[in-house]
Enzyme design. Structure first.
Site, short mmCIF file in Angstrom:
data_model
loop_
_atom_site.label_atom_id
_atom_site.label_comp_id
_atom_site.label_asym_id
_atom_site.label_seq_id
_atom_site.Cartn_x
_atom_site.Cartn_y
_atom_site.Cartn_z
CG ASP A 8 39.92 26.66 46.73
OD1 ASP A 8 39.20 25.91 46.03
OD2 ASP A 8 41.16 26.68 46.63
N GLY A 37 32.94 27.81 48.39
CA GLY A 37 31.94 27.81 47.33
C GLY A 37 32.48 27.19 46.06
CG ASP A 38 31.33 25.21 41.89
OD1 ASP A 38 32.27 25.62 41.19
OD2 ASP A 38 30.61 24.25 41.56
CG PHE A 39 36.09 28.62 40.77
CD1 PHE A 39 35.84 27.69 39.78
CD2 PHE A 39 37.27 28.54 41.48
CE1 PHE A 39 36.75 26.68 39.51
CE2 PHE A 39 38.19 27.54 41.21
CZ PHE A 39 37.93 26.60 40.22
CG HIS A 56 47.38 25.02 35.26
ND1 HIS A 56 48.66 24.59 35.52
CD2 HIS A 56 46.71 24.87 36.44
CE1 HIS A 56 48.75 24.18 36.77
NE2 HIS A 56 47.59 24.34 37.34
#
Length: 350
Positions: free
Chosen positions: A204, A230-232, A250
């Site tokens: 996350d 991190g950054d998905f 969502h």
């Protein structure tokens, strides 16, 4: 009026007064009234002295709580919690205290007052009001960010997914599970705890995983689970044969969802699987499918995504489309127990 006309009027009036009821619950949580009442009965005079609030006004708030079914007035001025009201306490296992605080935060409520603008323009009301997306806004508000993390953890514990998921899916055939957007690790810990041969990766944002190590260590899982920030939208840790993503898609529009899923697809082996854990809307709204009294009504959640974030809830057809555009194919949708308002969308790489 006929009985049908009376029932119809009551239904409309119930929802007109709904925003007032929300404020009653929110104010009570901010005052920690449920904890002040405690395990026994409490008299309004004693509560009034503790809060330095005139008993007459506090009594009106407490009687409104009783009318909402969150406590009982057992004799004039004497109140006791029931099961529902106990969920407003911070110290109960399935507490909703922090979720109540988050959803009744003034910035959240103000965004909802602009629902009409979002419906007309398609723009996210929160971003229009505060000049930045909600997650970026929270990143600059440490207390709000901490509240969000606590609320999401409570939501996972209380929505029934953590309790039902480990026995609802065959996790034992996999060796490693990566939870994408897994927050403080509450859900991943429940799965790893039930499947001792499975290793885990919790992924996350740095803010999202800030409390994850404590959660995992507390469950005795610190040595079986890596915590990665991190950054998905940039990348997802590769190598697991099972990936799980709950209540993330969502939050985003279709284009951004495809980006996230493509990052997962880049790291998953050809025989791996992806579990998307979200409500799955029926293709048509009917009397048989509407559950306005559900733990989290998906149609209200759908509008909440529109107002706050710019995302949406989806049907099976919608998930099939997202997966097809990102290198996956939906194999099946697995329903969780009837009291859990989520489903498992299982997809395989193609």
């Amino acid at each position: 009026m006929t009985a049908a006309e009376v029932a119809a009027r009551r239904k409309v009036m119930q929802w007109l007064f709904g925003t007032m009821a929300t404020q009653v619950v929110g104010v009570s949580a901010r005052l920690n009234l449920a904890e002040a009442i405690g395990d026994e009965e409490a008299h309004v005079d004693d509560l009034a002295r503790a809060y330095d609030i005139p008993a007459e006004r506090l009594n009106r708030l407490l009687r409104a709580l009783a009318a909402l079914g969150l406590c009982e007035e057992r004799s004039p001025g004497s109140f006791a919690l029931n099961d529902a009201g106990s969920l407003l306490r911070r110290d109960t296992p399935r507490s909703l205290h922090y979720l109540v605080l988050l959803l009744t935060e003034p910035v959240m409520q103000e965004a909802w007052l602009n629902l009409g603008k979002s419906v007309r323009t398609g723009r996210t009301a929160f971003e229009e009001l505060f000049g930045k997306p909600v997650f970026q806004y929270m990143a600059g508000e440490p207390e709000l960010s901490q509240l969000f993390n606590a609320a999401m953890s409570q939501r996972t514990r209380s929505d029934g997914v953590a309790g039902s998921l480990p026995a609802r899916y065959d996790f034992a055939r996999f060796t490693s599970l990566t939870d994408v957007g897994g927050g403080d690790g509450t859900l991943l810990a429940s799965v790893l705890g039930a499947h001792p041969t499975l290793k885990g990766v919790l992924f996350d944002t740095p803010q999202g995983v800030a409390e994850a190590q404590a959660t995992l260590d507390g469950a005795g899982l610190g040595d079986r689970c890596a915590v990665v920030g991190g950054d998905f939208f940039d990348s997802v840790p590769p190598g697991s044969d099972l990936y799980m993503i709950k209540s993330v898609l969502h939050n985003w529009d279709d284009e951004r969802c495809v980006e996230i899923l493509r990052r997962i697809r880049a790291g998953i082996p050809s025989d791996g699987r992806l579990l998307i854990i979200e409500p799955v809307l029926p293709e048509v709204v009917s009397a048989d499918t509407v559950r306005i009294d559900a733990a989290e009504d998906p149609y209200m959640s759908d509008l909440n995504m529109m107002v706050l974030i710019g995302g949406r809830e989806r049907t099976r057809t919608d998930f099939e489309s997202l997966c097809a555009d990102s290198g996956f194919a939906v194999e099946r949708v697995i329903d969780l127990p009837a009291d859990v308002d989520f489903s498992l969308v299982e997809a395989r790489p193609v």
